[in-house]
Scaffold this motif. Sequence first.
Motif, PDB file in Angstrom:
ATOM      1  N   GLN A  70       0.821  -1.207   0.000  1.00 23.07           N
ATOM      2  CA  GLN A  70       0.000   0.000   0.000  1.00 23.07           C
ATOM      3  C   GLN A  70       0.859   1.263   0.000  1.00 23.07           C
ATOM      4  O   GLN A  70       0.519   2.259  -0.645  1.00 23.07           O
ATOM      5  CB  GLN A  70      -0.934  -0.022   1.208  1.00 23.07           C
ATOM      6  CG  GLN A  70      -1.954  -1.146   1.153  1.00 23.07           C
ATOM      7  CD  GLN A  70      -2.645  -1.378   2.473  1.00 23.07           C
ATOM      8  OE1 GLN A  70      -2.663  -0.512   3.348  1.00 23.07           O
ATOM      9  NE2 GLN A  70      -3.225  -2.566   2.648  1.00 23.07           N
ATOM     10  N   MET A  74       0.640   4.137  -2.931  1.00 20.24           N
ATOM     11  CA  MET A  74       0.368   5.537  -2.592  1.00 20.24           C
ATOM     12  C   MET A  74       1.493   6.465  -3.030  1.00 20.24           C
ATOM     13  O   MET A  74       1.238   7.595  -3.477  1.00 20.24           O
ATOM     14  CB  MET A  74       0.143   5.665  -1.082  1.00 20.24           C
ATOM     15  CG  MET A  74      -1.111   4.987  -0.563  1.00 20.24           C
ATOM     16  SD  MET A  74      -2.611   5.931  -0.924  1.00 20.24           S
ATOM     17  CE  MET A  74      -2.472   7.271   0.263  1.00 20.24           C
ATOM     18  N   THR A  94      -1.210   6.498   4.667  1.00 17.01           N
ATOM     19  CA  THR A  94      -1.277   5.051   4.438  1.00 17.01           C
ATOM     20  C   THR A  94      -1.434   4.292   5.744  1.00 17.01           C
ATOM     21  O   THR A  94      -2.233   3.351   5.835  1.00 17.01           O
ATOM     22  CB  THR A  94      -0.015   4.578   3.691  1.00 17.01           C
ATOM     23  OG1 THR A  94       0.189   5.372   2.522  1.00 17.01           O
ATOM     24  CG2 THR A  94      -0.156   3.124   3.276  1.00 17.01           C
ATOM     25  N   HIS A  98      -4.754   2.137   6.465  1.00 16.78           N
ATOM     26  CA  HIS A  98      -4.535   0.711   6.724  1.00 16.78           C
ATOM     27  C   HIS A  98      -5.128   0.300   8.072  1.00 16.78           C
ATOM     28  O   HIS A  98      -5.889  -0.675   8.165  1.00 16.78           O
ATOM     29  CB  HIS A  98      -3.037   0.420   6.690  1.00 16.78           C
ATOM     30  CG  HIS A  98      -2.685  -1.019   6.925  1.00 16.78           C
ATOM     31  ND1 HIS A  98      -2.736  -1.971   5.934  1.00 16.78           N
ATOM     32  CD2 HIS A  98      -2.286  -1.672   8.050  1.00 16.78           C
ATOM     33  CE1 HIS A  98      -2.384  -3.148   6.424  1.00 16.78           C
ATOM     34  NE2 HIS A  98      -2.105  -2.990   7.709  1.00 16.78           N
TER      35      HIS A  98
END
Length: 220
Positions: A70, A74, A94, A98
């Motif tokens: 991720q 990003m 992030t 998350h």
Amino acid sequence: MNWDWDYAWDIVPDLWDGMLVALQATLYGYVLALVLGLGLALLRRSPTRWVTVPVTLVSELIRCTPLLVQLFVMFYLLPSIGISWEPLTVGALTLGIHYATYVSEVYRSGIDGVPVGQWEAATALNLPRRRVWTSLILPQAVPRVIPALGNYLLAMFKDTPQLIAITVVEVFSTARELNSETFRTLEPFTVAGVFYLVVALVMSGLLRLVERRFGRVRSM
């Protein structure tokens, strides 16, 4: 390799600067996770499937993919469509997104733990929906889940070294840079580890105080 106290003390300021960056990412990310997680939990209770299904799918997608992946998406893929931020901003966002998916499950368990009689009483009194949530349900649900929310704060803090993948200069990446400059491994990583340990212990102590102060459910 022998321990060099002079060198260890010399690198403390640099490593502490990196620790402050890690704490910034943790603080911003945690606040986002708390707010966004509550929003996700409430959306998943919507009676409309057009709301619950997409929210559930997105949440599961985030929960089932690694944080590192991720971070790469990003930081490295979004700029290709014109979306770009500073590395620290990307890292905090992030982390927040998350962990929001995990926090939402914590909130959901707390809400489900509110006795059915409380919902029935609110319905019998014909209370406005907003007041039901702000004055009745959340004041009972949130104290139940404070320990679990605190655990995710510690977990997020321990995940900050992964931000090295997007060039965030936190304490671990600072230790790596010092190691590459001087070829001394023992002191930078040991001091960095001590910093992580001390800060985590302080966080744990503060979370226990918060749990004792706010972790009791008020009687309604």
